[in-house]
Scaffold this motif. Sequence first.
Motif, PDB file in Angstrom:
ATOM      1  N   ILE A   1       0.845  -1.192   0.000  1.00 50.01           N
ATOM      2  CA  ILE A   1       0.000   0.000   0.000  1.00 50.01           C
ATOM      3  C   ILE A   1       0.882   1.244   0.000  1.00 50.01           C
ATOM      4  CG2 ILE A   1      -1.817  -1.248   1.217  1.00 50.01           C
ATOM      5  CD1 ILE A   1      -1.150   0.294   3.726  1.00 50.01           C
ATOM      6  N   CYS A   2       0.439   2.281  -0.681  1.00 53.73           N
ATOM      7  CA  CYS A   2       1.142   3.557  -0.700  1.00 53.73           C
ATOM      8  C   CYS A   2       0.190   4.627  -0.180  1.00 53.73           C
ATOM      9  CB  CYS A   2       1.616   3.911  -2.104  1.00 53.73           C
ATOM     10  SG  CYS A   2       2.711   5.356  -2.147  1.00 53.73           S
ATOM     11  N   ILE A   3       0.641   5.374   0.813  1.00 54.39           N
ATOM     12  CA  ILE A   3      -0.217   6.334   1.505  1.00 54.39           C
ATOM     13  C   ILE A   3       0.250   7.751   1.197  1.00 54.39           C
ATOM     14  CG2 ILE A   3      -1.192   6.999   3.732  1.00 54.39           C
ATOM     15  CD1 ILE A   3      -0.197   4.267   4.803  1.00 54.39           C
ATOM     16  N   GLY A   4      -0.676   8.617   0.791  1.00 56.55           N
ATOM     17  CA  GLY A   4      -0.368  10.015   0.543  1.00 56.55           C
ATOM     18  C   GLY A   4      -0.548  10.847   1.797  1.00 56.55           C
ATOM     19  N   GLY A   5       0.065  12.033   1.809  1.00 59.04           N
ATOM     20  CA  GLY A   5      -0.086  12.943   2.936  1.00 59.04           C
ATOM     21  C   GLY A   5       1.250  13.372   3.499  1.00 59.04           C
ATOM     22  N   ASN A   6       1.186  14.255   4.488  1.00 57.40           N
ATOM     23  CA  ASN A   6       2.382  14.814   5.108  1.00 57.40           C
ATOM     24  C   ASN A   6       2.014  15.241   6.523  1.00 57.40           C
ATOM     25  OD1 ASN A   6       4.646  16.306   5.879  1.00 57.40           O
ATOM     26  ND2 ASN A   6       4.037  18.096   4.687  1.00 57.40           N
ATOM     27  N   LEU A   7       2.548  14.527   7.533  1.00 53.82           N
ATOM     28  CA  LEU A   7       2.131  14.762   8.923  1.00 53.82           C
ATOM     29  C   LEU A   7       0.611  14.661   8.972  1.00 53.82           C
ATOM     30  CD1 LEU A   7       4.624  17.602   9.926  1.00 53.82           C
ATOM     31  CD2 LEU A   7       4.792  15.175  10.424  1.00 53.82           C
ATOM     32  N   ASN A   8      -0.114  15.763   9.323  1.00 53.21           N
ATOM     33  CA  ASN A   8      -1.574  15.658   9.294  1.00 53.21           C
ATOM     34  C   ASN A   8      -2.177  16.340   8.073  1.00 53.21           C
ATOM     35  OD1 ASN A   8      -1.105  18.312  10.046  1.00 53.21           O
ATOM     36  ND2 ASN A   8      -2.856  18.411  11.430  1.00 53.21           N
ATOM     37  N   LEU A   9      -1.338  16.814   7.130  1.00 48.58           N
ATOM     38  CA  LEU A   9      -1.847  17.369   5.883  1.00 48.58           C
ATOM     39  C   LEU A   9      -2.261  16.219   4.962  1.00 48.58           C
ATOM     40  CD1 LEU A   9       0.902  20.064   5.171  1.00 48.58           C
ATOM     41  CD2 LEU A   9      -1.382  20.460   6.115  1.00 48.58           C
ATOM     42  N   LEU A  10      -3.500  16.238   4.543  1.00 44.63           N
ATOM     43  CA  LEU A  10      -4.042  15.193   3.669  1.00 44.63           C
ATOM     44  C   LEU A  10      -3.844  13.791   4.245  1.00 44.63           C
ATOM     45  CD1 LEU A  10      -3.183  16.495   0.086  1.00 44.63           C
ATOM     46  CD2 LEU A  10      -5.423  16.337   1.144  1.00 44.63           C
ATOM     47  N   GLU A  11      -3.832  13.692   5.548  1.00 46.70           N
ATOM     48  CA  GLU A  11      -3.696  12.387   6.205  1.00 46.70           C
ATOM     49  C   GLU A  11      -5.037  11.642   6.151  1.00 46.70           C
ATOM     50  OE1 GLU A  11      -2.555  10.565  10.622  1.00 46.70           O
ATOM     51  OE2 GLU A  11      -3.032  12.683  10.392  1.00 46.70           O
ATOM     52  N   PRO A  12      -5.094  10.457   5.541  1.00 39.91           N
ATOM     53  CA  PRO A  12      -6.347   9.688   5.473  1.00 39.91           C
ATOM     54  C   PRO A  12      -6.620   8.953   6.786  1.00 39.91           C
ATOM     55  CG  PRO A  12      -4.620   8.523   4.303  1.00 39.91           C
ATOM     56  CD  PRO A  12      -4.005   9.801   4.797  1.00 39.91           C
ATOM     57  N   GLU A  13      -6.892   9.720   7.810  1.00 39.88           N
ATOM     58  CA  GLU A  13      -6.915   9.240   9.190  1.00 39.88           C
ATOM     59  C   GLU A  13      -7.927   8.122   9.431  1.00 39.88           C
ATOM     60  OE1 GLU A  13      -8.313   9.390  12.644  1.00 39.88           O
ATOM     61  OE2 GLU A  13      -6.292   8.770  13.102  1.00 39.88           O
ATOM     62  N   THR A  14      -9.119   8.288   8.895  1.00 34.49           N
ATOM     63  CA  THR A  14     -10.165   7.286   9.112  1.00 34.49           C
ATOM     64  C   THR A  14      -9.733   5.919   8.604  1.00 34.49           C
ATOM     65  OG1 THR A  14     -12.028   8.840   9.116  1.00 34.49           O
ATOM     66  CG2 THR A  14     -12.493   6.581   8.408  1.00 34.49           C
ATOM     67  N   ILE A  15      -9.156   5.886   7.414  1.00 34.44           N
ATOM     68  CA  ILE A  15      -8.767   4.607   6.810  1.00 34.44           C
ATOM     69  C   ILE A  15      -7.625   3.971   7.596  1.00 34.44           C
ATOM     70  CG2 ILE A  15      -7.946   3.490   4.700  1.00 34.44           C
ATOM     71  CD1 ILE A  15      -9.209   5.894   3.168  1.00 34.44           C
ATOM     72  N   LEU A  16      -6.637   4.785   7.991  1.00 33.62           N
ATOM     73  CA  LEU A  16      -5.511   4.239   8.754  1.00 33.62           C
ATOM     74  C   LEU A  16      -5.973   3.721  10.113  1.00 33.62           C
ATOM     75  CD1 LEU A  16      -2.682   6.834   7.983  1.00 33.62           C
ATOM     76  CD2 LEU A  16      -3.448   4.857   6.660  1.00 33.62           C
ATOM     77  N   TYR A  17      -6.875   4.435  10.738  1.00 35.56           N
ATOM     78  CA  TYR A  17      -7.416   3.988  12.032  1.00 35.56           C
ATOM     79  C   TYR A  17      -8.127   2.648  11.871  1.00 35.56           C
ATOM     80  CZ  TYR A  17     -10.696   3.698  15.951  1.00 35.56           C
ATOM     81  OH  TYR A  17     -11.424   3.259  17.033  1.00 35.56           O
ATOM     82  N   GLU A  18      -8.953   2.520  10.840  1.00 34.26           N
ATOM     83  CA  GLU A  18      -9.698   1.277  10.636  1.00 34.26           C
ATOM     84  C   GLU A  18      -8.775   0.121  10.269  1.00 34.26           C
ATOM     85  OE1 GLU A  18     -12.579   0.616  11.489  1.00 34.26           O
ATOM     86  OE2 GLU A  18     -13.562   2.563  11.684  1.00 34.26           O
ATOM     87  N   LEU A  19      -7.668   0.416   9.598  1.00 36.56           N
ATOM     88  CA  LEU A  19      -6.691  -0.632   9.316  1.00 36.56           C
ATOM     89  C   LEU A  19      -6.115  -1.205  10.612  1.00 36.56           C
ATOM     90  CD1 LEU A  19      -4.658   0.623   6.222  1.00 36.56           C
ATOM     91  CD2 LEU A  19      -5.611  -1.672   6.507  1.00 36.56           C
ATOM     92  N   GLU A  20      -5.757  -0.330  11.526  1.00 34.70           N
ATOM     93  CA  GLU A  20      -5.225  -0.811  12.799  1.00 34.70           C
ATOM     94  C   GLU A  20      -6.283  -1.605  13.568  1.00 34.70           C
ATOM     95  OE1 GLU A  20      -2.759   0.949  16.580  1.00 34.70           O
ATOM     96  OE2 GLU A  20      -4.669   1.900  16.091  1.00 34.70           O
ATOM     97  N   GLN A  21      -7.516  -1.108  13.582  1.00 36.97           N
ATOM     98  CA  GLN A  21      -8.575  -1.813  14.301  1.00 36.97           C
ATOM     99  C   GLN A  21      -8.798  -3.206  13.719  1.00 36.97           C
ATOM    100  OE1 GLN A  21     -10.034  -0.555  17.190  1.00 36.97           O
ATOM    101  NE2 GLN A  21      -8.335   0.845  16.797  1.00 36.97           N
ATOM    102  N   SER A  22      -8.748  -3.310  12.398  1.00 38.53           N
ATOM    103  CA  SER A  22      -8.939  -4.605  11.746  1.00 38.53           C
ATOM    104  C   SER A  22      -7.830  -5.577  12.141  1.00 38.53           C
ATOM    105  CB  SER A  22      -8.971  -4.428  10.227  1.00 38.53           C
ATOM    106  OG  SER A  22      -9.091  -5.670   9.573  1.00 38.53           O
ATOM    107  N   TYR A  23      -6.584  -5.086  12.156  1.00 30.36           N
ATOM    108  CA  TYR A  23      -5.481  -5.974  12.519  1.00 30.36           C
ATOM    109  C   TYR A  23      -5.575  -6.398  13.982  1.00 30.36           C
ATOM    110  CZ  TYR A  23      -0.892  -7.929  13.273  1.00 30.36           C
ATOM    111  OH  TYR A  23       0.125  -8.793  13.610  1.00 30.36           O
ATOM    112  N   LYS A  24      -5.943  -5.487  14.849  1.00 23.88           N
ATOM    113  CA  LYS A  24      -6.040  -5.801  16.281  1.00 23.88           C
ATOM    114  C   LYS A  24      -7.174  -6.781  16.562  1.00 23.88           C
ATOM    115  CE  LYS A  24      -5.572  -2.188  19.094  1.00 23.88           C
ATOM    116  NZ  LYS A  24      -5.679  -0.778  19.553  1.00 23.88           N
ATOM    117  N   GLU A  25      -8.249  -6.671  15.788  1.00 25.92           N
ATOM    118  CA  GLU A  25      -9.416  -7.521  16.025  1.00 25.92           C
ATOM    119  C   GLU A  25      -9.330  -8.866  15.305  1.00 25.92           C
ATOM    120  OE1 GLU A  25     -12.732  -5.164  14.816  1.00 25.92           O
ATOM    121  OE2 GLU A  25     -12.344  -3.579  16.303  1.00 25.92           O
TER     122      GLU A  25
END
Length: 517
Positions: free
Chosen positions: A20-44
Amino acid sequence: MFQIISGKVAVNMIKDGASICIGGNLNLLEPETILYELEQSYKEKGSPSKLTVMFPVFLGSMEGRGIDYFAHEGFVKRLIGGSFASMLPNRKMNDLIFNNKVEAYNIPMGTFYNLLKNTGAGQPGLFTGVGLHTQADPHYNGGKLNEITKEDLVERKELDGQQWLYYKRLNVDVAIIRGTSVDEKGNISLEDEPTSQGIFATALAAKANGGIVIVQVRRKIKSGSVHPRLVMVPGRLVDYVVFDERDEDKISRHPKSVLGDIRQPVELKEVLPLDQRKVILRRIALELRKNNLVNLGFGIPANLPSVAVEEGILDNLVFSIEHGPIGGVPGWTGVFGVAMNPDLVLDSTSTFDLYAAGMLDVTCLGMGEVDKDGNVNNHKFKNIIAGTGGFNDIVYATPKIILAGTFSAGGLKTSIVDGKLVINQEGKYKKFNTSIEGITLNAAAARQKGQQIMYITERAVFVLGNQGVKLIETAPGIDVQSDIIEKLDFEIEIASDLKQMDERIFRPEPMGMRFSE
């Protein structure tokens, strides 16, 4: 045709072992919702796992966010990044790298963007001189950041009698990017974003590889309701759209003057205190000339616009940051990577093209450690991985390179008394050493290209001479022998006409800078 789905459903589209390749810079254009859900999926569920995670710029400006969402053993097999976390709070992933729990590579940021462009255009890779004779070069360590990282992602090749680096194409299965809006045709626009961060190149690289593109947006709009120049990703490239589900809109709003909608008066509300950092900034300012195009790096150089405003020379300079803004006042809103009142905002890919063409007059960058030959290490230290960021790309064709940093680190305390610099407490760590951990700037290569290199500290100014580092100026109040020579573990050349730094630097009032016509 694109589909609008939830973040939780979107991450189910990502398979184990995906790249996967993720765009953004620090919190500029950070796809936060998707990254959060990725972590939740792995943890669950433990899936997706064994991912290859790529990012031209480090993501995350709050603890546990951004790339640190992936900081779980088994979640990621390999990291390929342009920059990494050089300071708290986002250091969890760095710990995995240092402990050999994940493979990790560092590719120069601008080179990374160009490699995405070439991948999207169906090219086999990228030939460039950027990174040659530095840590990115396989004759050094090929960008590898730890012992378990073995595969070569870059090769050195000869073409027409000249040495080049060949960066292999990126196999992107999933692009994860963010925009402001999606219209009825799936087009992604950036009307509320201050930069574009190469999201088009990222999306195209995935589609050219037969992959998918997942985009996080703030809202859906009617087609044609946004100016077409603000549409950055065509709907043909978009597979899935996720709306912001975590109220990111509340913390990622930007002033209209940053977005380019208005021009705000530049008012200096607080003058920088006269300390060691301001001494360095003022000395840098004295190197600038009228109408210079000046790139600013992270760290001390980022505050140079404050000195320019105080001295009344802002309108005579053009500042540039690799993330896109040219002109205006970078960092004025407290966010590095954006500028108030920009003259124009290029995509990051185009900014690095501008730099590669040699259009910069000066770059002012941070300085990690320097060896006796003048080589600089900014990317990796004993307990810090910063990555090269845009450093290699910025210095590649720039005629004048100013490296800024204190003479020592870790507790250095100074004061300025009656126009003289006083060392109250020396830092624990030397920044000028016989040898350094790695090479981000190769002094011999810079000398061969005829580049002018300066190393500016609070107590002394050095340049790159014919044999290595050469001392040319000292601060008033500094004893050359006890405050400089005895602090070094190597012999240094001293200019025969050793000068004292301009005394105006060490006075509380403005220096009264003026550029000659």
